[in-house]
Design a protein around this motif. Structure first.
Motif, short mmCIF file in Angstrom:
data_model
loop_
_atom_site.label_atom_id
_atom_site.label_comp_id
_atom_site.label_asym_id
_atom_site.label_seq_id
_atom_site.Cartn_x
_atom_site.Cartn_y
_atom_site.Cartn_z
N ARG A 90 55.53 2.23 27.89
CA ARG A 90 56.10 1.32 28.86
C ARG A 90 55.11 0.20 29.17
N CYS A 91 55.63 -1.00 29.39
CA CYS A 91 54.77 -2.19 29.45
C CYS A 91 55.21 -3.14 30.57
N VAL A 92 54.23 -3.83 31.16
CA VAL A 92 54.46 -4.92 32.10
C VAL A 92 53.83 -6.19 31.52
N ILE A 93 54.55 -7.31 31.62
CA ILE A 93 54.07 -8.61 31.15
C ILE A 93 53.84 -9.52 32.36
N ALA A 94 52.70 -10.20 32.40
CA ALA A 94 52.41 -11.13 33.51
C ALA A 94 51.95 -12.47 32.97
N ASP A 95 52.72 -13.51 33.25
CA ASP A 95 52.37 -14.87 32.87
C ASP A 95 53.14 -15.80 33.80
N PRO A 137 52.85 1.72 34.20
CA PRO A 137 53.07 1.59 32.75
C PRO A 137 51.87 2.07 31.95
N ASP A 138 52.04 2.12 30.64
CA ASP A 138 50.96 2.48 29.73
C ASP A 138 50.15 1.25 29.34
N LEU A 139 50.75 0.08 29.48
CA LEU A 139 50.17 -1.15 28.94
C LEU A 139 50.57 -2.34 29.81
N VAL A 140 49.63 -3.28 29.98
CA VAL A 140 49.96 -4.51 30.70
C VAL A 140 49.35 -5.70 29.97
N PHE A 141 50.18 -6.74 29.77
CA PHE A 141 49.72 -8.01 29.23
C PHE A 141 49.49 -8.96 30.40
N LEU A 142 48.27 -9.49 30.54
CA LEU A 142 47.91 -10.34 31.67
C LEU A 142 47.46 -11.71 31.20
N ASP A 143 48.15 -12.75 31.64
CA ASP A 143 47.66 -14.11 31.41
C ASP A 143 46.33 -14.25 32.15
N ILE A 144 45.30 -14.71 31.46
CA ILE A 144 43.97 -14.72 32.05
C ILE A 144 43.86 -15.76 33.17
N GLU A 197 46.32 0.51 29.51
CA GLU A 197 45.57 -0.38 28.65
C GLU A 197 45.86 -1.83 29.07
N ILE A 198 44.87 -2.71 28.86
CA ILE A 198 45.01 -4.11 29.28
C ILE A 198 44.82 -5.03 28.08
N VAL A 199 45.74 -5.98 27.95
CA VAL A 199 45.62 -7.04 26.95
C VAL A 199 45.69 -8.38 27.69
N PHE A 200 44.68 -9.22 27.50
CA PHE A 200 44.66 -10.53 28.13
C PHE A 200 45.34 -11.57 27.24
N ILE A 201 46.10 -12.44 27.88
CA ILE A 201 46.74 -13.55 27.18
C ILE A 201 45.97 -14.81 27.56
N THR A 202 45.53 -15.57 26.58
CA THR A 202 44.74 -16.76 26.88
C THR A 202 45.06 -17.88 25.91
N ALA A 203 44.96 -19.10 26.40
CA ALA A 203 45.16 -20.27 25.55
C ALA A 203 43.83 -20.76 25.00
N ALA A 263 33.08 -8.49 23.66
CA ALA A 263 33.52 -7.25 24.30
C ALA A 263 34.96 -6.90 23.97
N PHE A 264 35.81 -7.93 23.74
CA PHE A 264 37.19 -7.65 23.37
C PHE A 264 37.24 -6.83 22.08
N GLU A 265 36.32 -7.14 21.17
CA GLU A 265 36.33 -6.47 19.88
C GLU A 265 35.73 -5.06 19.97
N GLN A 266 35.16 -4.69 21.11
CA GLN A 266 34.55 -3.38 21.26
C GLN A 266 35.55 -2.34 21.75
N GLY A 267 36.80 -2.76 21.98
CA GLY A 267 37.84 -1.79 22.25
C GLY A 267 38.14 -1.48 23.69
N VAL A 268 37.45 -2.10 24.66
CA VAL A 268 37.74 -1.79 26.06
C VAL A 268 38.94 -2.58 26.56
N ALA A 269 39.28 -3.64 25.87
CA ALA A 269 40.47 -4.43 26.17
C ALA A 269 40.75 -5.27 24.93
N ASP A 270 41.85 -5.98 24.93
CA ASP A 270 42.16 -6.84 23.79
C ASP A 270 42.68 -8.16 24.31
N TYR A 271 42.92 -9.11 23.41
CA TYR A 271 43.40 -10.42 23.83
C TYR A 271 44.40 -10.93 22.81
#
Length: 283
Positions: free
Chosen positions: A12-17, A58-65, A92-98, A106-114
């Motif tokens: 389950r996921c939440v999207i924020a933008d 949820p299990d996952l959230v996409f967050l606009d940075i 889990e957290i995934v950041f959305i960025t332009a 740090a994103f590549e170290q697995g604690v979050a993604d983008y």
């Protein structure tokens, strides 16, 4: 790149933008690369994101940075401090960025993604595969949590906090410090407000958290707490001790000349190591 294989476990996921078109575009791309993903809610700002995560767990959230008011970084801090329980161990957290500038190591170290805007199918598929692996690891660890409540999620919390501090610095935001401690009290897990903590004392395995009413244990060393707590409020007086400045009743010396900190309404005398005696110069 091929679409990840379908999963039998519902995610389950939440999207924020704050941009509606960006939410719609991300939703469409996720439907392509992860058809089984259930998007349970969409937020238009950081505050809504925190409230929706607390509501839907949820299990996952996409967050606009970058969002007005509460940014994605601020929202991530608050989400990371939400109380967990038997049926929810955080998300889990995934950041959305332009901006590529936030795609730090740090994103590549697995604690979050983008994900860069606009979300490209190939890059999003990579993120989805990473997230699915981390969720599988998280769920696999739930049955093996230790007495201090340490799971893969709680062990990842400190690197995540470090990442959030770095992102905040890049965005020119003031630092945000830990507000709650999740600790073991007897056989239960409790959320303890940081303001109530008198001192932290570490040994080899655990750190003792002492409040006026409760003694609790956490699996987090002092060297990690130093980075997460407000240095104006909590002073390190020994490599194994942090003390709340407001809880200090006075400082004395023993027969060997060592400084000892007395705690208000407590019997303990906390030793000050030589490296930190300058904090009480003139006392």
């Amino acid at each position: 790149m091929s679409t990840p294989a379908p999963s039998t476990t519902l995610v389950r996921c939440v999207i924020a933008d704050d941009e509606r078109l960006m939410r719609e575009q991300l939703r469409a791309r996720l439907a392509e690369v992860w058809p089984a993903l259930e998007i349970v809610a969409e937020a238009r700002n950081g505050q809504e994101a925190v409230e929706l995560v607390a509501q839907h767990r949820p299990d996952l959230v996409f967050l606009d940075i970058r969002m007005p008011g509460l940014t994605g970084v601020d929202a991530a801090r608050q989400i990371a401090q939400l109380p967990t329980g038997d049926d929810w161990d955080g998300c889990e957290i995934v950041f959305i960025t332009a901006y590529d500038e936030y795609a730090v190591e740090a994103f590549e170290q697995g604690v979050a993604d983008y994900v860069l805007k606009p979300a490209e199918r190939e890059r999003l598929a990579v993120t989805v595969e990473r997230i699915r692996k981390r969720l599988a690891q998280r769920r696999g660890d739930e049955a093996t949590a230790d007495p201090a409540g340490s799971t893969s999620a709680s062990r990842a919390a400190q690197p995540l906090q470090q990442l959030l501090h770095r992102l905040a610095a890049q965005m020119g935001q003031p630092p945000s410090y830990l507000q709650w401690i999740q600790a073991s009290v007897g056989q239960s897990i409790q959320m303890i407000p940081v303001d109530e903590v008198l001192f932290f004392v570490s040994d080899e395995k655990y750190t003792r958290v002492q409040t006026p009413q409760v003694e609790a244990l956490i699996r987090k060393p002092i060297k990690e707490l130093v980075d997460e707590l407000d240095p104006k409020r909590f002073w390190q007086i020994h490599r194994s001790t942090l003390v709340n400045v407001n809880a200090i009743a006075g400082v004395s010396r023993d027969f060997r000349g060592r400084q000892l900190v007395a705690i208000k309404d407590r019997p303990e005398k906390l030793e000050v190591s030589r490296s930190y005696t300058h904090l009480f110069k003139g006392m």
